[in-house]
Scaffold this active site. Structure first.
Site, mmCIF file in Angstrom:
data_model
loop_
_atom_site.group_PDB
_atom_site.id
_atom_site.type_symbol
_atom_site.label_atom_id
_atom_site.label_comp_id
_atom_site.label_asym_id
_atom_site.label_seq_id
_atom_site.Cartn_x
_atom_site.Cartn_y
_atom_site.Cartn_z
ATOM 1 N N SER A 55 -89.918 -100.881 56.962
ATOM 2 C CA SER A 55 -89.781 -99.856 58.044
ATOM 3 C C SER A 55 -90.352 -98.389 57.698
ATOM 4 C CB SER A 55 -88.471 -99.956 58.273
ATOM 5 O OG SER A 55 -87.576 -99.370 57.165
ATOM 6 N N ASP A 254 -82.812 -90.418 58.520
ATOM 7 C CA ASP A 254 -81.370 -90.973 58.651
ATOM 8 C C ASP A 254 -80.855 -91.266 57.226
ATOM 9 O OD1 ASP A 254 -83.339 -92.991 57.817
ATOM 10 O OD2 ASP A 254 -83.070 -94.303 59.325
ATOM 11 N N HIS A 257 -85.215 -92.918 55.728
ATOM 12 C CA HIS A 257 -86.661 -92.699 56.284
ATOM 13 C C HIS A 257 -86.873 -91.251 56.395
ATOM 14 C CE1 HIS A 257 -85.174 -96.706 57.507
ATOM 15 N NE2 HIS A 257 -86.292 -97.148 57.219
#
Ligand SMILES: *[C@@H]1O[C@H](CO)[C@@H](O)[C@H](O)[C@H]1NC(C)=O
Ligand SMILES: *[C@@H]1O[C@H](CO)[C@@H](O)[C@H](O)[C@H]1NC(C)=O
Ligand SMILES: *[C@@H]1O[C@H](CO)[C@@H](O)[C@H](O)[C@H]1NC(C)=O
Ligand SMILES: *[C@@H]1O[C@H](CO)[C@@H](O)[C@H](O)[C@H]1NC(C)=O
Length: 295
Positions: A55, A254, A257
């Site tokens: 991600s 968050d 990330h």
């Protein structure tokens, strides 16, 4: 695998299945931009960039296609652009099959695998991960891929969510910046083995040019200099449960990330090749002669 906070729950249900290079997260229909020229070497003019990773480089499609829809506002786990977005320039065209061998293949994977120890999964078997990484790269090569730009793993022990979680569970030693030593040590060992393997791959895949990029150092420097770079601190984050007013004041979006502001700094620091082996900018990452000469 993706690594959003919610995600750790999903992973538990998967029974600790580890996936390295599991899927194509983003197919970026772009040309490469940025980076300084290298004396005597022509720019590679990559017609496309194909990114494989977790991600950290998922521009939206990967997570949605494999696990769950990405969320508003951006459709990715960030307040804006990711490092990969600073690499590509939109050409509004789909790459053609004849471009596959001229494209740049970026790989940014391993962060989740290096977390495993913390969440009670089997301690990552680093050599096994490296072998799997190699197999994936070999398949890309067999399909015609030639230019590879490989990001190593960043300092997991400095990620606010991970740090908070592990410090809530056990006593850990912290380094001078407050990062969890044990987690960073796992990553450093992974990165060392990855780099050794890249050197070996240059011999095994004679037509490939493989650039190893030390993202760990860039991110660690960012954490060390958080305040002087204008961030509120090394471990503040924008969303945990809620949104925040000014994402660019935080390194982390968050807790796992990075924010666009932090990603922009990382991108600037890696694209010109100052932390690459061989030290070529991304626009010159197709030159086999440089790869072999330096390793
Ligand atoms: C890419 O460029 C085209 C043409 O300039 C534009 O229509 C399109 O919206 C752009 N796509 C993205 C993702 O920016
Ligand atoms: C390596 O790949 C094999 C085959 O896909 C898989 O079974 C194994 O779990 C992988 N190892 C790790 C450490 O991810
Ligand atoms: C979010 O906030 C709620 C209520 O304040 C709390 O119960 C929950 O644990 C929080 N979730 C996270 C991930 O912090
Ligand atoms: C690469 O870019 C970074 C950040 O902009 C800069 O600090 C560094 O001096 C540059 N290195 C080279 C070799 O151009």
């Amino acid at each position: 695998m993706s690594c959003g906070n919610e995600h750790f729950k999903d992973r538990k249900m998967e029974g600790g299945k580890i996936s390295l290079l599991g899927f194509l997260v983003s197919l970026v229909f772009t040309r490469v931009v940025g980076g300084a020229g290298v004396k005597g070497l022509a720019s590679c003019n990559f017609p496309a960039v194909y990114n494989f990773g977790d991600s950290n480089s998922d521009t939206g499609a990967g997570l949605s296609a494999t696990i769950r829809p990405t969320q508003p506002p951006k459709g990715r786990i960030c307040d804006g652009r990711l490092v990969i977005d600073f690499i590509g320039k939109n050409t509004s065209g789909l790459p053609r099959p004849e471009d596959f061998s001229k494209a740049l293949y970026t790989l940014d994977i391993g962060q989740n695998d290096c977390y495993q120890a913390l969440f009670g999964y089997p301690t990552p078997v680093i050599p096994d991960l490296i072998n799997n990484f190699t197999a994936a790269l070999q398949s890309l090569y067999d399909e015609g891929g030639r230019a590879f730009w490989i990001h190593n793993v960043g300092p997991n022990g400095c990620l606010p969510f991970i740090r908070r979680k592990i410090l809530g569970q056990k006593q850990e030693t912290l380094d001078k910046n407050g990062c969890v030593n044990s987690l960073n040590e796992i990553v450093m060992e992974y990165n060392k083995q990855l780099k050794d393997r890249v050197i070996k791959l240059r011999a095994d895949l004679p037509d490939a040019s493989i650039t190893y990029v030390d993202v760990y150092t860039v991110k660690y420097n960012l954490i060390s200099n958080a305040k002087s770079l204008g961030f509120t601190g090394p471990f503040t984050q924008c969303i945990y449960n809620t949104t925040c007013e000014n994402p660019s004041m935080h390194i982390s979006w968050d807790g796992v990330h990075y924010t666009e502001a932090a990603n922009h700094i990382v991108a600037k620091d890696i694209l010109n090749g100052s932390l690459s082996d061989p030290p070529v900018s991304i626009t010159h990452a197709c030159h086999k002669s440089v790869s072999s000469y330096l390793s």
